[in-house]
Write an enzyme that holds these catalytic residues in place. Sequence first.
Site, PDB file in Angstrom:
ATOM      1  N   SER A 245       0.836  -1.209   0.000  1.00  0.00           N
ATOM      2  CA  SER A 245       0.000   0.000   0.000  1.00  0.00           C
ATOM      3  C   SER A 245       0.867   1.253   0.000  1.00  0.00           C
ATOM      4  O   SER A 245       2.003   1.241   0.446  1.00  0.00           O
ATOM      5  CB  SER A 245      -0.892   0.024   1.241  1.00  0.00           C
ATOM      6  OG  SER A 245      -1.581  -1.193   1.392  1.00  0.00           O
TER       7      SER A 245
HETATM    8  N1  SAH Z   1       0.004  -4.637   4.164  1.00  0.00           N
HETATM    9  C1  SAH Z   1       0.560  -5.292   3.024  1.00  0.00           C
HETATM   10  C2  SAH Z   1      -0.359  -5.118   1.850  1.00  0.00           C
HETATM   11  C3  SAH Z   1      -0.513  -6.373   1.080  1.00  0.00           C
HETATM   12  S1  SAH Z   1      -1.789  -6.377  -0.123  1.00  0.00           S
HETATM   13  C4  SAH Z   1       1.969  -4.811   2.765  1.00  0.00           C
HETATM   14  O1  SAH Z   1       2.457  -3.963   3.516  1.00  0.00           O
HETATM   15  O2  SAH Z   1       2.608  -5.300   1.826  1.00  0.00           O
HETATM   16  C5  SAH Z   1      -3.020  -7.324   0.692  1.00  0.00           C
HETATM   17  C6  SAH Z   1      -2.720  -8.757   0.955  1.00  0.00           C
HETATM   18  O3  SAH Z   1      -3.905  -9.360   1.474  1.00  0.00           O
HETATM   19  C7  SAH Z   1      -2.309  -9.593  -0.251  1.00  0.00           C
HETATM   20  O4  SAH Z   1      -1.048 -10.126  -0.055  1.00  0.00           O
HETATM   21  C8  SAH Z   1      -3.381 -10.691  -0.300  1.00  0.00           C
HETATM   22  O5  SAH Z   1      -2.880 -11.960  -0.704  1.00  0.00           O
HETATM   23  C9  SAH Z   1      -3.853 -10.718   1.134  1.00  0.00           C
HETATM   24  N2  SAH Z   1      -5.172 -11.325   1.359  1.00  0.00           N
HETATM   25  C10 SAH Z   1      -6.301 -11.221   0.623  1.00  0.00           C
HETATM   26  N3  SAH Z   1      -7.287 -11.957   1.180  1.00  0.00           N
HETATM   27  C11 SAH Z   1      -6.768 -12.538   2.294  1.00  0.00           C
HETATM   28  C12 SAH Z   1      -7.273 -13.421   3.286  1.00  0.00           C
HETATM   29  N4  SAH Z   1      -8.530 -13.895   3.257  1.00  0.00           N
HETATM   30  N5  SAH Z   1      -6.443 -13.796   4.296  1.00  0.00           N
HETATM   31  C13 SAH Z   1      -5.170 -13.372   4.361  1.00  0.00           C
HETATM   32  N6  SAH Z   1      -4.629 -12.542   3.439  1.00  0.00           N
HETATM   33  C14 SAH Z   1      -5.412 -12.130   2.421  1.00  0.00           C
END
Ligand code: SAH
Length: 264
Positions: free
Chosen positions: A105
Amino acid sequence: MPRPTATLAASLVPPPKSVTPVARAASGGVRSAPLPVAAVPQGLGMDSAPVRQRMVQKLAQGGIVDEVVLAAMGTVERHRFVDSALVNQAYEDTSLPIGLGQTISKPNVVARMLELLRNGRQGKLGRVLEIGTGCGYQAAVLAQLAEEVYSIERLRGLHDKARDNLRALRVPNLHLLFGDGMVGYAKGAPYAGIVAAAGGEAVPQAWIDQLAVGGRLVAPVVANGRDGSRPGSQALLVVDKTAQGVRQTLLEAVHFVPLKSGTA
Ligand code: SAH
């Protein structure tokens, strides 16, 4: 039920001498000549603190007021969490690809979510759950703001990547979990805070159930169009759990990757 992997502290080998632990990153690190104003870090050997401080100034100018959040954003080295080809963009206010179709993000979105989560409190949050570890950046910032952080990722490749990214930083209060965050993580409940980095149609009931009374949840949700918003667009939702019940507040439009169920 997500399966906890070893806590980072337990599974780590000692960091090489040249690597600065995250808590000392702002003042430590290998010193080099002062960076010119437009310079960006070229690699881990350079002192990236001045570039990060400029990012923090921009966050403050953009409306982030929580000094604790700003300090944490100034400490965690975002360039460690992106691919080497993208290091030059690590301190720009932009989301970046982290593989498997997911993104880290934007700094201002991370700061905004964490500011909402902290809700102006003094001191640290207690136990916090993060859904969507991704590359582990936000989890590392969160670990500065909370006593204990549980962070769940549903994609094995990213769970492993986050562990690799975080290894050298040694963050003993951060626990990475591989599993479906839709069901939360009951073993760590109740949580003082829950933050999701992926947006679904609704907030899963498990998250509300696992939130402590007095706790706060911050998550993107997909609009259904009934309130005049564009169907499929997302907005930030804040849920406060009180002894009297649950209070929901819908805030500004956001753009997150979708919340998906199951693991892969
Ligand atoms: N905060 C993270 C942002 C990652 S993007 C950072 O700093 O990089 C959001 C993430 O949520 C993705 O990696 C995606 O695979 C994950 N995601 C989506 N649905 C999910 C679920 N049900 N349980 C765990 N992770 C999930």
